[in-house]
Design a protein around this motif. Sequence first.
Motif, PDB file in Angstrom:
ATOM      1  N   ILE A 388       0.197  18.205  10.288  1.00  0.00           N
ATOM      2  CA  ILE A 388       0.608  16.830  10.539  1.00  0.00           C
ATOM      3  C   ILE A 388       0.015  15.954   9.441  1.00  0.00           C
ATOM      4  O   ILE A 388      -1.199  15.866   9.281  1.00  0.00           O
ATOM      5  CB  ILE A 388       0.143  16.350  11.929  1.00  0.00           C
ATOM      6  N   ASP A 389       0.896  15.323   8.666  1.00  0.00           N
ATOM      7  CA  ASP A 389       0.439  14.451   7.585  1.00  0.00           C
ATOM      8  C   ASP A 389       0.128  13.040   8.073  1.00  0.00           C
ATOM      9  O   ASP A 389      -0.629  12.319   7.425  1.00  0.00           O
ATOM     10  CB  ASP A 389       1.508  14.380   6.491  1.00  0.00           C
ATOM     11  N   GLY A 390       0.737  12.638   9.183  1.00  0.00           N
ATOM     12  CA  GLY A 390       0.498  11.307   9.709  1.00  0.00           C
ATOM     13  C   GLY A 390      -0.833  11.209  10.430  1.00  0.00           C
ATOM     14  O   GLY A 390      -1.494  12.219  10.718  1.00  0.00           O
ATOM     15  N   VAL A 391      -1.236   9.992  10.730  1.00  0.00           N
ATOM     16  CA  VAL A 391      -2.463   9.740  11.488  1.00  0.00           C
ATOM     17  C   VAL A 391      -2.125   8.894  12.708  1.00  0.00           C
ATOM     18  O   VAL A 391      -1.151   8.139  12.707  1.00  0.00           O
ATOM     19  CB  VAL A 391      -3.532   9.024  10.638  1.00  0.00           C
ATOM     20  N   SER A 392      -2.925   9.016  13.746  1.00  0.00           N
ATOM     21  CA  SER A 392      -2.729   8.183  14.928  1.00  0.00           C
ATOM     22  C   SER A 392      -3.141   6.747  14.607  1.00  0.00           C
ATOM     23  O   SER A 392      -4.212   6.492  14.054  1.00  0.00           O
ATOM     24  CB  SER A 392      -3.562   8.703  16.099  1.00  0.00           C
ATOM     25  N   LEU A 393      -2.267   5.831  14.984  1.00  0.00           N
ATOM     26  CA  LEU A 393      -2.530   4.412  14.755  1.00  0.00           C
ATOM     27  C   LEU A 393      -3.209   3.756  15.953  1.00  0.00           C
ATOM     28  O   LEU A 393      -3.368   2.531  15.978  1.00  0.00           O
ATOM     29  CB  LEU A 393      -1.219   3.689  14.442  1.00  0.00           C
ATOM     30  N   LEU A 402      -8.853   1.818  10.221  1.00  0.00           N
ATOM     31  CA  LEU A 402      -8.729   3.167   9.687  1.00  0.00           C
ATOM     32  C   LEU A 402      -9.117   3.119   8.221  1.00  0.00           C
ATOM     33  O   LEU A 402      -8.967   2.098   7.553  1.00  0.00           O
ATOM     34  CB  LEU A 402      -7.292   3.682   9.824  1.00  0.00           C
ATOM     35  N   SER A 403      -9.603   4.231   7.715  1.00  0.00           N
ATOM     36  CA  SER A 403     -10.003   4.281   6.316  1.00  0.00           C
ATOM     37  C   SER A 403      -8.783   4.284   5.397  1.00  0.00           C
ATOM     38  O   SER A 403      -7.674   4.653   5.805  1.00  0.00           O
ATOM     39  CB  SER A 403     -10.844   5.537   6.052  1.00  0.00           C
ATOM     40  N   THR A 404      -8.973   3.864   4.170  1.00  0.00           N
ATOM     41  CA  THR A 404      -7.892   3.867   3.185  1.00  0.00           C
ATOM     42  C   THR A 404      -7.448   5.299   2.931  1.00  0.00           C
ATOM     43  O   THR A 404      -8.273   6.201   2.803  1.00  0.00           O
ATOM     44  CB  THR A 404      -8.363   3.236   1.860  1.00  0.00           C
ATOM     45  N   ARG A 405      -6.161   5.503   2.873  1.00  0.00           N
ATOM     46  CA  ARG A 405      -5.619   6.841   2.622  1.00  0.00           C
ATOM     47  C   ARG A 405      -4.441   6.724   1.670  1.00  0.00           C
ATOM     48  O   ARG A 405      -3.892   5.637   1.448  1.00  0.00           O
ATOM     49  CB  ARG A 405      -5.146   7.491   3.925  1.00  0.00           C
ATOM     50  N   ALA A 406      -4.015   7.847   1.136  1.00  0.00           N
ATOM     51  CA  ALA A 406      -2.853   7.873   0.251  1.00  0.00           C
ATOM     52  C   ALA A 406      -1.604   8.168   1.063  1.00  0.00           C
ATOM     53  O   ALA A 406      -1.622   8.989   1.988  1.00  0.00           O
ATOM     54  CB  ALA A 406      -3.039   8.939  -0.822  1.00  0.00           C
ATOM     55  N   ILE A 425       2.983   7.713  -5.092  1.00  0.00           N
ATOM     56  CA  ILE A 425       1.756   7.618  -4.304  1.00  0.00           C
ATOM     57  C   ILE A 425       1.410   6.145  -4.139  1.00  0.00           C
ATOM     58  O   ILE A 425       1.510   5.358  -5.089  1.00  0.00           O
ATOM     59  CB  ILE A 425       0.585   8.382  -4.964  1.00  0.00           C
ATOM     60  N   ARG A 426       1.036   5.771  -2.916  1.00  0.00           N
ATOM     61  CA  ARG A 426       0.473   4.448  -2.671  1.00  0.00           C
ATOM     62  C   ARG A 426      -0.914   4.636  -2.069  1.00  0.00           C
ATOM     63  O   ARG A 426      -1.092   5.383  -1.105  1.00  0.00           O
ATOM     64  CB  ARG A 426       1.329   3.616  -1.727  1.00  0.00           C
ATOM     65  N   LYS A 427      -1.888   3.935  -2.631  1.00  0.00           N
ATOM     66  CA  LYS A 427      -3.257   3.987  -2.108  1.00  0.00           C
ATOM     67  C   LYS A 427      -3.879   2.618  -2.272  1.00  0.00           C
ATOM     68  O   LYS A 427      -4.000   2.115  -3.393  1.00  0.00           O
ATOM     69  CB  LYS A 427      -4.076   5.050  -2.839  1.00  0.00           C
ATOM     70  N   GLY A 428      -4.237   2.009  -1.144  1.00  0.00           N
ATOM     71  CA  GLY A 428      -4.738   0.653  -1.195  1.00  0.00           C
ATOM     72  C   GLY A 428      -3.643  -0.276  -1.678  1.00  0.00           C
ATOM     73  O   GLY A 428      -2.497  -0.220  -1.221  1.00  0.00           O
ATOM     74  N   ALA A 429      -3.962  -1.113  -2.641  1.00  0.00           N
ATOM     75  CA  ALA A 429      -2.979  -2.050  -3.174  1.00  0.00           C
ATOM     76  C   ALA A 429      -2.093  -1.429  -4.237  1.00  0.00           C
ATOM     77  O   ALA A 429      -1.105  -2.043  -4.646  1.00  0.00           O
ATOM     78  CB  ALA A 429      -3.704  -3.253  -3.771  1.00  0.00           C
TER      79      ALA A 429
END
Length: 535
Positions: A388-393, A402-406, A425-429
Motif C-alpha cells: 500500500i503506497d497510500g497513508v491513512s489520513l 503527518l510527516s512530509t512524504r513524496a 515527484i512532489r515533495k513539500g513545496a
Amino acid sequence: MKVSYSYLFSLVVVLCFTTALLGGCKNKDAHATHLNTKPNIVFILADDLGAHDLSYAGSNYYETPNIDALAKTGVEFTQGYAACQVCSPSRASLLTGQSTARHGITDWIGATTGKTWTNAHNTKVMPPEYKHAIPDGHTTIAEALKQNGYKTFFAGKWHLGDEPNTPENNGFDINVGGWEVGSPKGGYYAPWNNPKLDYKYPGENLTMRLAKETASFITKNQKEPFFAYLSFYAVHGPIETTQQKWEKYRYKAISLGVPESGFEMERILPIRTVQDNPVYAGLVESMDDAVGVVLHTLKELGLEENTIIVFTSDNGGVASGDAFSTTNIPLRGGKGYQWEGGIREPYLIKAPMLKNTPKTIDYPVSGIDFYPTLLDLAGIESKPNQTIDGVSLLPLLKGGSLSTRALFWHYPHYGNQGGEPVSIIRKGAWKLIHYWENGVDELYNLEKDPSEQNNVYQNNLKLARKLRRELDAYLVNTNANVPEINPNFDEAKSIKLRENRKNNMLPRLEKQRMDFLSKNFRPNEDWYNSSLTKD
C-alpha cells in the motif's frame, strides 16, 4: 400473613433467574447494536471533473449546491490529487491503494502502445506496454470491506477490464452499469448502450439513474454496514445537457460577459481559458443533482451520522482534447497533462463520527490514500496482499499532522489531450517533472508558483538532482515500464501538425464556443428528447 421460608427462597430464585435472563438479553442486544455501528461508506467518483469545476472551489459559472453542502459539512483537502492524469490508472489506484507504476495500469485501458502507436502518431518515443486489469491476487477496498461484513455495491463507470475483470470479481456484490468502456455509449439520454444497465424510458438521464440505483441500494441495505461506490460517467464526453439547462447557462455566460477569445495554444494542442460552455455547465449541474439524491436519501433514512462520504474525481478537467469542455485556471493544463490542472482534484471526506475535524487541510494527499483511510475509519486492520503506497489520513482528520512524504506519478504515454510522457515527484513545496522524450527535467515551487509558469531547475540544481534520484529509485523499485525512442520520428512533420492546430483547430474551437452560446444552437441528434426529460 405468614410466609414460609421455602416460598421466599423460590421467589428469590425466580427473581435472580429473571434478572440474569434480562441482563443476558440486554447484553445480547447491546452486542448486536455494536455490530451494526460500523460506519457505512458512500464513495462518489466524478469523471474528468476539474479542481475548479465546483462553485465552492471558486467557479462563478458552474452551480453545484449539493457538493458545496458536502464540502461545508465535511473536510476539504485543498491539495488533493488523482493518482494519474487519465482515468483507468487513477481508478485502479483508488481501489488498490497503490501508485500507478506499482499496479502497472499506466494508461487508459484501450490505448495503443509501441509501434502500433507510432505507426498512427508521429511521436518521439514509443509508449510502453501496460496492464489491462487490476493484477490477480490484489485485495481491492471493496474486497477488504466485504471480508469484514460490508454489503458492497458499484454503479457507473468501471473501465478496469473486460470479463472476467469485472466489478463483481473485484469485491462488489452488485454491479449496475459497470463494464469495460470509459464513456457513456449512446450518450447521457436513453436509449444508451450499456449491457449492465437497461434504460426505463426514452430520454431517461443516465447520471440520475445511477444515483437512484445507489439510493435504492442504500434503502434496501440500511440495517447492515454498506459500501456504495457511485462512479459517474459524468462529466466525461460526449458532453450533453437538457435544453432548459443549456438556456440557463447560456444566459448566465452572457450576463457574466463573454470574452472575445476562449482558447490559446499550449505546447501541443489549443487549451480552453474560460469557463463559459453552457452544455458542460448543464452536465456538471446534472451530476450535482444526482449527488443530491444520494445525500437526501441518507438524511431521510437517518444514516447521516453513521455514514462516511467521499467525493473526488479521477483526473483533471478536460481543457484540451475530447470536448475542450472547461478550464482549470489558475492551474496549468488539464486532463492528460503533467501540470497541476491534470492531477489536482476536488477531494472531500465527511466522517461525522469524528468531532471537531478541521474544515480545510493543506497537506498534499492522493487517491492512493483513500484505501488505508477508509479502512482506518471503519476500524479494519489492513491485511492486503499488495504493498500500500497510500497513508491513512485519520491523524489529519483528527486535527493532527503527518510527516512530509513524496508523491509519485508515472505516465509514460501520450495523452489524447496534449500530455507528454513523464514521471513526476512532489515533495513539500517542490514538484519535479521528468520528460521521457528528451530527458529534460522541470522544477516548480508550488507554494510560490501554483500555476507552474517558472521552471526554477537551474536555480536549484542540488535540490532538483536529489528529487530526481528519489524519483529514479521509485521507478526502479516498482519495475516501471518506460518508453523507447522512436527511430522514425519526423520533426518537420511534427512542426507542421502543430502549426495546423494553431492556424485551423484553434479558430474552429473559437467558432464552436460561440455556436454553443448562440440562441440558434441546436443539440446533436443523439441528445434523445433531452429537451423533454425531467431528470
